[in-house]
Design a protein around this motif. Structure first.
Motif, PDB file in Angstrom:
ATOM      1  N   GLU A  50     -21.369 -45.978 -36.196  1.00  0.00           N
ATOM      2  CA  GLU A  50     -22.447 -46.932 -36.522  1.00  0.00           C
ATOM      3  C   GLU A  50     -22.684 -47.030 -38.025  1.00  0.00           C
ATOM      4  O   GLU A  50     -22.977 -48.091 -38.561  1.00  0.00           O
ATOM      5  N   ILE A  51     -22.571 -45.908 -38.698  1.00  0.00           N
ATOM      6  CA  ILE A  51     -22.777 -45.895 -40.154  1.00  0.00           C
ATOM      7  C   ILE A  51     -21.633 -46.613 -40.875  1.00  0.00           C
ATOM      8  O   ILE A  51     -21.791 -47.107 -41.980  1.00  0.00           O
ATOM      9  N   GLY A  52     -20.472 -46.639 -40.228  1.00  0.00           N
ATOM     10  CA  GLY A  52     -19.310 -47.255 -40.859  1.00  0.00           C
ATOM     11  C   GLY A  52     -18.324 -46.237 -41.402  1.00  0.00           C
ATOM     12  O   GLY A  52     -17.448 -46.579 -42.216  1.00  0.00           O
ATOM     13  N   ILE A  53     -18.488 -45.003 -40.979  1.00  0.00           N
ATOM     14  CA  ILE A  53     -17.601 -43.926 -41.426  1.00  0.00           C
ATOM     15  C   ILE A  53     -16.164 -44.222 -40.991  1.00  0.00           C
ATOM     16  O   ILE A  53     -15.932 -44.575 -39.834  1.00  0.00           O
ATOM     17  N   THR A  54     -15.223 -44.049 -41.911  1.00  0.00           N
ATOM     18  CA  THR A  54     -13.825 -44.293 -41.547  1.00  0.00           C
ATOM     19  C   THR A  54     -13.101 -42.997 -41.191  1.00  0.00           C
ATOM     20  O   THR A  54     -12.181 -43.010 -40.375  1.00  0.00           O
ATOM     21  N   HIS A  55     -13.502 -41.885 -41.816  1.00  0.00           N
ATOM     22  CA  HIS A  55     -12.837 -40.601 -41.583  1.00  0.00           C
ATOM     23  C   HIS A  55     -13.882 -39.513 -41.374  1.00  0.00           C
ATOM     24  O   HIS A  55     -14.932 -39.516 -42.024  1.00  0.00           O
ATOM     25  N   ILE A  56     -13.550 -38.592 -40.500  1.00  0.00           N
ATOM     26  CA  ILE A  56     -14.500 -37.520 -40.233  1.00  0.00           C
ATOM     27  C   ILE A  56     -13.803 -36.170 -40.390  1.00  0.00           C
ATOM     28  O   ILE A  56     -12.725 -35.947 -39.826  1.00  0.00           O
ATOM     29  N   ARG A  57     -14.384 -35.317 -41.213  1.00  0.00           N
ATOM     30  CA  ARG A  57     -13.841 -33.970 -41.365  1.00  0.00           C
ATOM     31  C   ARG A  57     -14.280 -33.181 -40.142  1.00  0.00           C
ATOM     32  O   ARG A  57     -15.476 -33.045 -39.885  1.00  0.00           O
TER      33      ARG A  57
END
Lengths: 180, 583
Positions: B227-234
């Motif tokens: 929802e925030i628009g994050i493209t990558h997640i650690r």
């Protein structure tokens, strides 16, 4: 000190939330079981008698007071009020506080020392505890559909690029002074 | 969830506390003292015609009240005082004792009345309070407080030999949704805090994913990131729960999450070792961890062949320092040599893991995240300068090893003194670093430190800033870079910090440094963040994009604003530096 403890865990009510509205709605909804308890113990009639009002008017005044109390609860507990796990307890403690402050101290003061006793006193205490538990349980669910969306809330200027500057930008102030 | 509360422990504490009060009352009354017995008081309230039921109800009510107070204690008081747990409970007991004396006990006397109303005077209201009654209420509540304080402790984490339940799918998978292709776009990242070191000499496991309820709410967490628009997640699969022994893996702890990330995103940067080890591997002094983690990394890459981004070992310097020099985690040593040994073992593990992954996925990209640190001597005193120099050299040791950078004499000698062969050191120095290696540079407001006149390190705040500190790392390693962690403990000031960090990234990129991503760490608030999880207190720190109820924090809105503003810009839609890595 109390605010410190609450703030440590609750912080602000959340940038996209409407705590007063959700608290007021929850507070009104929670009066339904609380009224049941008052009627069961015969406390409603006793309270109306003490306040010198009809039971209907007493109920109406009670609903209005509980809406305000609900809003105050949601605002005061902030993010803590949104917790499904702890809401019942926070609400109950708030209801207990209302009983201790309102029914035990304020009501006798307003009525020249007259206070409910016996079963009526039990009913008053139980109804406020039930109201508190109800409000605490309801707030986390009521406030969700009242949220401002992430989409619109994130467009506010306060969270935009200007946030990088100091709150009181000295350069802008200087310009203002120069113009003046 | 606002506070991490161990509900079962709190309930047990409340039950035991109420029981302790009752035992005290019964014992003193048998001894002939006219003390207050709350069960007798409660049972006499308007129920007195059915004494058996009344007693049972009163016992139940008293236990319930005890539980409510104990849970209240767990939410609002536990961990706020720097006192022994039992003493914390004793201090807390002042609150219920005060209310019992001034409100509840006099009110119970009113409730016993057969009248419906009563006219009260202040004196009349407090008439039931005899000195014995007040004294017994104080003592019984003190016992209650001591009991709940003694029982309610360690609300977060679990015994190191125990495993929490594996995560499960809670809802139907999203129909028709699919992962957004990230291509070579600039990485707007966040992370799920996943530290799992042990404390208490290896007996107690901290597990941030468990404490923040990610194992329960992982689907919601991924949705919020999207929802925030994050493209990558650690994202750090819990090594200590998955890797049961040589050749033995329990993938149930990670399969559902990886499946969801594969289907829906964000694209994971998989963090294979984050500050802890499975108990069977001991700690970071163990020279065998490299081979063990090599096997694990290979098995992981085999199972999840679609994963492109890896952090083999997260923040090796921080891990080695906290474990072997500061004595907070894992081996809990305070020894420069032990630090060097841990740093060597971690670097060895990182290299072996990278090689194992490359065998399965030759185009894997490594994001080697490290805490950027800097030590400034406070004065020209040679001793102070020497301490700062040593600290500044020490911070580079693990990265020097994995990036084949020549070691300084001090660090080289320190490794040799630990029995590490010169040939092995030289072998690493001559190693060809994988081409697709990114240097992740983490930065917080305490990363710049002053060595004061006593030789102690004091946090300086943002003195030089990420630009200057990250540039030191760029000059040393010349690798594409990413800002891989930052946050701010002051929730109100977090948007300001976010934008300022972002402008640091922009400026460094403008100066010609190949920058591929930015990270606000982490998605949710973190637990015991300010004490580096060294004690299982359970305090929540508002550093997340969302709180632990998964409600947005103001910085979450700010990060969405930032991503919406920049992600579509040509320079970010296609990041040249990342494109170069991917080719």
């Amino acid at each position: 000190m109390i605010h410190g403890f609450v703030a440590a865990h609750g912080y602000d009510p959340g940038p996209s939330q409407r705590p007063l509205l959700s608290g007021a709605i929850s507070g009104i909804l929670a009066t339904i079981p609380a009224i049941g308890v008052l009627v069961l113990f015969g406390s409603l009639k006793v309270e109306a008698d003490i306040l010198g009002m009809s039971p209907g008017l007493t109920l109406a005044a009670g609903c209005a007071a509980m809406a305000i109390a609900g809003a105050a609860y949601a605002r005061f507990f902030g993010r803590a009020a949104n917790a499904v796990r702890g809401g019942w307890l926070f609400g109950m403690s708030f209801g207990f506080g209302l009983w201790a402050a309102g029914a035990v101290l304020v009501l006798p003061l307003l009525s020249g020392g007259r206070a409910p006793a016996g079963g009526a006193a039990v009913g008053v205490a139980m109804s406020l505890i039930v109201w508190g538990v109800g409000t605490g349980i309801l707030v986390p669910f009521v406030h969700r559909p009242l949220h401002e969306s992430l989409e619109t809330a994130s467009k506010r200027a306060a969270v935009g690029p200007d946030a990088a500057a100091a709150k009181k930008a000295p350069i802008r102030e200087q310009r203002q002074k120069t113009r003046n | 969830m606002i506070r991490v509360v161990a509900l079962k422990k709190a309930v047990l504490a409340g039950l035991c506390g109420a029981a302790a009060m009752e035992i005290f009352s019964v014992a003193t009354r048998r001894a002939g003292l006219a003390t207050v017995d709350l069960i007798t008081e409660l049972s006499s309230v308007d129920f007195n015609r059915l004494s058996v039921l009344a007693d049972a109800a009163a016992v139940f009510a008293h236990l319930g009240i005890g539980v409510a107070w104990a849970v209240f204690y767990a939410f609002f008081f536990w961990g706020r005082f720097h006192l022994r747990p039992a003493v914390q409970g004793l201090v807390f007991a002042l609150l219920p004792a005060t209310l019992a004396i001034f409100v509840v006990y006099p009110e119970l006397a009113l409730m016993r009345s057969h009248a419906h109303t009563i006219t009260l005077s202040l004196h009349g209201f407090f008439a039931p309070l005899s000195p014995t009654a007040v004294g017994s209420l104080i003592v019984s509540h003190a016992l209650f407080g001591l009991t709940i304080g003694a029982i309610y402790r360690r609300p977060v984490g679990y015994a190191a030999d125990r495993k929490p339940s594996p995560p499960v799918w809670h809802r139907v998978r999203s129909q028709g949704a699919h992962r957004r292709e990230t291509g070579a776009g600039f990485m707007f990242a966040t992370g799920i805090e996943c530290s799992y070191p042990t404390v208490d000499q290896g007996r107690w496991r901290r597990d941030e994913m468990e404490s923040t309820r990610h194992y329960e709410l992982w689907q919601e967490d991924f949705e919020l990131a999207r929802e925030i628009g994050i493209t990558h997640i650690r994202y750090g699969p819990p090594l200590h729960l998955i890797f049961d022994g040589p050749g033995r893996y329990d993938w149930s702890y990670i399969d559902p999450q990886m499946e969801a990330l594969r289907e829906l995103g964000p694209e994971p940067i998989v963090d294979l070792c984050h500050f802890g080890l499975p108990s069977w591997l001991g700690n970071f002094q163990n020279p065998d961890i490299g081979r063990a983690l090599e096997e694990y990394a290979g098995a992981f890459a085999e199972r999840f062949g679609w994963v492109r981004f890896y952090t083999p070992v997260n923040e090796m310097y921080v891990c080695a320092r906290m474990s072997a020099l500061d004595g907070l985690w894992n081996e809990q040593l305070h020894d420069e040599g032990a630090y060097a040994r841990a740093a060597w073992n971690l670097a060895d593990a990182s290299i072996r893991m990278s090689d194992a992954i490359l065998k399965r996925r030759p185009d894997a990209i490594f994001v080697n995240s490290e805490s950027s640190e800097f030590y400034q001597p406070c004065c020209p005193d040679p001793e102070i300068k020497a301490i700062a120099d040593a600290a500044n050299e020490r911070r580079f040791l693990p990265l020097d090893l994995i990036f084949a950078h020549p070691l300084g004499k001090r660090m080289h000698d320190l490794l040799c003194a630990q029995g590490i062969a010169k040939d092995d050191i030289a072998r690493l120095g001559a190693r060809e670093v994988p081409r697709r290696s990114i240097l992740g540079v983490d930065y917080y407001e305490w990363n710049e430190r002053l060595i004061d006149r006593e030789g102690n390190a004091q946090a300086l705040g943002e003195l030089f800033g990420w630009y200057v500190i990250a540039d030191q790392y760029w000059q040393r390693y010349r690798r594409p870079m990413m800002h891989t962690e930052t946050n701010k403990m002051d929730a109100d000031g977090a948007p300001r910090w976010l934008w300022r960090q972002w402008h640091n990234v922009q400026l460094l990129a403008k100066a010609g440094v190949p920058l591929v991503g930015f990270t606000w760490y982490s998605l949710t608030d973190q637990i015991d963040w300010s004490i580096a999880m060294s004690e299982p207190v359970g305090l929540v720190y508002p550093v997340g994009l969302f709180d632990l109820n998964r409600e947005p924090r103001i910085v979450g809105l700010a990060y969405k604003h930032l991503i919406d503003l920049y992600a579509g810009q040509p320079d970010y839609r296609e990041c040249k530096a990342l494109k170069e890595i991917l080719r």
